[in-house]
Design a protein around this motif. Structure first.
Motif, short mmCIF file in Angstrom:
data_model
loop_
_atom_site.label_atom_id
_atom_site.label_comp_id
_atom_site.label_asym_id
_atom_site.label_seq_id
_atom_site.Cartn_x
_atom_site.Cartn_y
_atom_site.Cartn_z
N TRP A 1 35.08 35.42 39.11
CA TRP A 1 36.17 36.32 38.71
C TRP A 1 35.63 37.66 38.25
CZ3 TRP A 1 37.06 38.08 33.62
CH2 TRP A 1 38.25 38.82 33.44
N TRP B 1 34.65 39.75 41.21
CA TRP B 1 35.83 40.37 41.83
C TRP B 1 36.28 41.60 41.04
CZ3 TRP B 1 39.41 35.52 42.96
CH2 TRP B 1 38.85 34.79 44.00
N TYR C 1 36.37 45.39 42.34
CA TYR C 1 37.66 46.09 42.29
C TYR C 1 37.52 47.38 41.50
CZ TYR C 1 42.72 46.70 42.28
OH TYR C 1 43.99 47.20 42.49
#
Length: 293
Positions: A268, A271, A275
């Motif tokens: 996570w 990511w 991002y």
């Protein structure tokens, strides 16, 4: 053989000045300048030389700060997997060589900025002093707020670019700088979650190391939400900027919320890291675009 040796030296220099970080800090300088030209209706040809000197000077000052950071943090870098190959750790450069290089880059950068104007020097000095003294030498090894303190140094970069043309005490550069300041916190926390054990081994009190993933996730969400209203403060830049940046914010908020139920926190965090990088590039490229049209 000679070319291969030169290539290795170039690679070592890139690692020494943290090339990717350096380029990421020059982009907001360019953005601030473009927005200042557009907002003041100034002519680029009247400022092109100052702009060039500001970009080179700011890059040298930033490179100097990053090199001195490497000089000071050799002991920490030797304990972290991602930094073990830096030339300060491998011994390809002596600590004296590194310090002199960092100091030389810093002084050279400020000399170039002196030709531009004093306000540009002021913001560059805030960035350098915050990163070298307040972050590297004082807070990084002692306090979890080291991330906030370090974020100040990167946040002044749009103001450097804007100040080439006019005073940066203006809603646009101040808002863009605030956006950059807030963005750095969840971006850095994502890295800290991914590399928690490395930071722990190095004795760096990053938030996930001291307080764990739960509190770090919550703080990341808070900072990402704080980004949401900023584009509306500079709605004068156009509907396109407000709409696209808002969509990006919503996407990041959704991703941040996903961390509360995902089991693999490091995945996570990766990511979120990816991002955040794409978010920043898109936002600043968009700012340059709206400033040029």
């Amino acid at each position: 053989m000679q070319r291969k040796k030169q290539s290795h030296i170039l690679d070592d220099m890139k690692q020494l000045m943290k090339w990717n970080v350096l380029i990421a800090n020059v982009l907001p300088v360019m953005t601030g300048f473009v927005l200042a030209i557009a907002s003041t209706n100034a002519a680029f040809q009247d400022y092109w030389l100052q702009f060039l000197l500001a970009c080179i000077g700011a890059a040298l000052v930033m490179a100097g700060a990053l090199i001195i950071n490497n000089w000071y943090d050799t002991d920490i870098d030797s304990k972290m997997e991602r930094t073990k190959k830096r030339p300060t750790v491998t011994g390809k450069f002596t600590k004296r060589q590194v310090f002199i290089t960092g100091l030389g880059a810093t002084v050279s950068g400020f000399i170039l900025l002196l030709v531009v104007n004093l306000e540009v020097i002021f913001y560059a000095f805030i960035g350098w002093f915050t990163y070298v003294v307040l972050y590297t030498m004082w807070s990084k090894r002692k306090y979890t707020i080291n991330t906030l303190i370090g974020s100040i140094s990167g946040a002044v970069t749009p103001m450097i670019g804007w100040a080439v043309v006019n005073s940066a005490i203006h809603i646009v550069p101040l808002t863009v700088s605030l956006l950059l300041f807030i963005w750095q916190v969840p971006h850095t926390f994502a890295i800290a979650i991914k590399r928690r054990e490395e930071y722990r081994a190095a004795g760096v009190p990053m938030l996930p190391v001291v307080y764990g993933f739960d509190i770090t996730r919550r703080q990341m969400l808070v900072y990402i939400i704080c980004l949401f209203p900023l584009p509306f403060l500079i709605a004068q830049l156009g509907t396109l900027f407000v709409v696209i940046s808002t969509i990006l914010h919503v996407g990041w908020i959704v991703l941040a919320l996903a961390g509360f139920w995902m089991k693999n926190q490091r995945k996570w965090a990766q990511w979120n890291f990816l991002y955040s990088v794409n978010y920043l590039v898109i936002v600043f490229m968009l700012l340059i675009f709206v400033g040029m049209v």
